[in-house]
Structures are given as C-alpha cells and as structure tokens.
Design a protein around this motif. Structure first.
Motif, PDB file in Angstrom:
ATOM      1  N   ARG A  47      11.989   2.522   4.182  1.00 53.97           N
ATOM      2  CA  ARG A  47      11.071   2.609   3.048  1.00 53.97           C
ATOM      3  C   ARG A  47       9.707   2.031   3.392  1.00 53.97           C
ATOM      4  NH1 ARG A  47      14.011   0.205  -0.271  1.00 53.97           N
ATOM      5  NH2 ARG A  47      12.993  -1.816  -0.605  1.00 53.97           N
TER       6      ARG A  47
ATOM      7  N   ASP B 154       7.845   4.296   5.745  1.00 54.26           N
ATOM      8  CA  ASP B 154       7.261   5.433   5.030  1.00 54.26           C
ATOM      9  C   ASP B 154       5.983   5.036   4.283  1.00 54.26           C
ATOM     10  OD1 ASP B 154       9.312   7.031   5.920  1.00 54.26           O
ATOM     11  OD2 ASP B 154      10.471   6.927   4.066  1.00 54.26           O
ATOM     12  N   ARG B 155       5.838   3.746   4.009  1.00 47.71           N
ATOM     13  CA  ARG B 155       4.638   3.246   3.333  1.00 47.71           C
ATOM     14  C   ARG B 155       3.538   2.854   4.334  1.00 47.71           C
ATOM     15  NH1 ARG B 155       5.773   1.042  -1.800  1.00 47.71           N
ATOM     16  NH2 ARG B 155       3.570   0.446  -1.871  1.00 47.71           N
TER      17      ARG B 155
ATOM     18  N   SER C 130      17.731   0.976   4.739  1.00 39.35           N
ATOM     19  CA  SER C 130      17.015   1.579   3.614  1.00 39.35           C
ATOM     20  C   SER C 130      15.659   0.902   3.420  1.00 39.35           C
ATOM     21  CB  SER C 130      17.856   1.468   2.339  1.00 39.35           C
ATOM     22  OG  SER C 130      17.139   1.947   1.219  1.00 39.35           O
TER      23      SER C 130
END
Length: 319
Positions: free
Chosen positions: A246, A249-250, A242
């Motif tokens: 995350r 994705d940033r 996770s």
C-alpha cells in the motif's frame, strides 16, 4: 480524554508557489534568545562560542554531510580529503573536533563538515540544532546539507540510491510533529527539487542506479517498519505485505529513521538540503539483511561518491 490543541508551523500555510524557496546567504537562527546569551554552549559537540573561535574554525564551511555511524563519517572525511586533494601534514591525521564529547563526531576538511548523527530522530535533532548554531556563530553562508545513509527499499534492487523528494512519517504525513509546551507543532518536511535533480544526474554519470521518490521515516526499526523479526509483533505476514504494498503504491521508495527530522529542520532554517540513502534490502522480499560486509560497504559508499562529485563540481575542480 482531553485533546491537546494542534498547530501547524506557520510556514505550512505558505502558498504552494513559495515553497522550496531556499535562502542563500548567512545561516540564520529563528531564536531571538541566542543573541542575548553571554555564552552559547554546544554541549553535545564539546564546543562553545566563548571558549572557541568558531568563526576562525568554521567560517569557510559550505557543505555539511551527516551520517549515522561515527566510523562511517570518519571514513567519509578521509575519502573527501583525497577527493579534494587536501594535504595533511606529515605525521598528522584528521582529528575529531568534538573529541571532548562521546555523543557525536565532527570532522572538517576544507569547506566540508562530516558529522555523525546517531540513529533515529531524537539523536539527529540534537546534533542538527547544535550544527546550525555552529554555522550561525561562524558566519557561514550559502551552506548545503546532506544526509548520507542506508535504508530498506521497496521494489528496488539493493544498491539503488534513493534521493528523497519528500519525507513522510509512518502515517504518510509530510511533516514532523514536536510536542512543545503541551501542544503538537507540525513542521513540514520539504527538500530542494533542483538539488535533487543535480544529484540524480551525477548518480547516472557515475553509473549508479538511482531514483527520486518519497521516503517514509519511522520512529523505530522493527514494528514501525512492519518487520516480523522484532521482540514484539502484533501482525502477520499478510498484514505486513498489505501495508508495504500500500505505501509503495503511494510512492514510497524506501524506509529509514532520520529523513523526516532532517528535512523538516533544514526547511525551517531554509538551508538547501538533500537525503541520499542506498537501499540494502528489498522489504517486499524479506526483513533481515543478508548481504556480505564487503557488499554493504560498497553500497554505502555510493551516496558518498555522489556527494563528493557534487562538491567537486561546486568548487570548480571538475565540470
């Protein structure tokens, strides 16, 4: 619990349009105390501006290349000697200039310095301070600095070279924090966009897969990088994935342990710099590095070959 005051470095308050404005010319030190010292001992490099003629030894340096491993940087300077057609007298070899210290290695071939920085921010910080002072005492001008290394990638094939557009910490903040006199100072970690684009084009010319993106810099190799294989672990596979998804994705392309310090210190000195790290694992697929030694060696050479081509271009050896 008492809160320490939090300060940002003054340069972080600069308008956006002024950021990335790098200074050509002499390497300057933002420390007025240095000029008042009878002798400036570069302890971890086994050099001094009194015991050595730093201007005579280093005045022509234009490119400073940092890497973690002493052996890797020794191999790199030998590679650069061939690339620059630097003739070593018969019976002689390139010598570690900092042989009086066992902390770092420092080699020079023509206008190129090859420096080991060890592993992690504290080790890099020490040698970066002293290299900057060396360049200043030597009167070096128009210097560019490069960190060449390895990293864990995110959704990238191993062997991909990541050229860092920005360095962030483990909380994705684009600055390095230093506890100074009981205060936390935040130093922004910007890198030179135009230099990155030049290096990206060279990587393409050489046939290497490369990307420009954000690099997350952590203070340790295991827990800070969401590994499950350290001596301690307080999270599970689901937590790890996770987190990695995350940060991907940033915009995070890779994870390593020095880029934040390198970028922040170079930006404070206004020296143009770049960070090139080859990925040796896709962290979305695992934690342990399983590639063969031969494959790892070939991947590690890719950032070196890109920088070599860049230096040759800058020196007018090739177009």
């Amino acid at each position: 619990m008492a809160q320490y005051p939090l300060f940002r470095h003054p340069s972080d308050n600069e308008p956006e349009e002024s950021r990335g404005k790098w200074k050509d010319g002499p390497v300057e030190l933002k420390n007025p105390h240095i000029q008042k010292m009878d002798e400036d001992v570069l302890y971890h490099l086994a050099l001094s501006n009194k015991s050595h003629d730093l201007k005579e030894m280093f005045h022509d340096v234009k490119f400073v290349c940092f890497g973690g491993s002493p052996t890797r940087m020794q191999k790199f300077v030998a590679f650069m000697a061939k690339e620059l057609q630097f003739k070593i007298p018969a019976g002689m070899t390139l010598q570690n200039i900092s042989h009086g210290s066992d902390r770092y290695v420092l080699y020079k071939v023509g206008p190129v310095l090859s420096v080991s920085h060890g592993m992690g921010i504290p080790s890099l910080s020490i040698v970066f301070h002293e290299v900057l002072k060396l360049l200043h005492h030597a009167g070096c001008t128009d210097v560019k600095m490069f960190r060449l290394g390895t990293s864990g990638g995110l959704a990238l094939d191993p062997g991909t070279v990541v050229i860092s557009e920005a360095a962030v910490d483990g909380l994705l903040r684009p600055y390095m924090e230093i506890a100074t006199l009981g205060m936390i100072l935040q130093h922004p970690a910007f890198l030179d966009k135009e230099l990155n684009e030049e290096l990206h084009a060279i990587a393409d010319d050489l046939g290497f897969t490369s990307v420009i993106g954000k690099t997350m810099c952590t203070y340790d190799f295991y827990e800070g990088q969401a590994r499950l294989d350290g001596a301690f672990c307080d999270f599970n596979e689901e937590d790890k994935m996770s987190f990695l998804k995350r940060i991907h994705d940033r915009g995070i392309k890779n994870i390593e342990m020095e880029s934040l310090c390198f970028a922040a210190m170079a930006y404070r000195a206004r020296v143009k710099s770049a960070v090139l790290c080859c990925t040796i694992i896709d962290r979305l697929k695992g934690d342990q590095i399983t590639a063969s030694h031969e494959t790892l060696e070939e991947w590690q050479e890719r950032p070196q070959k890109i920088i070599s081509r860049y230096i040759q271009k800058q020196l007018g050896m090739i177009k």
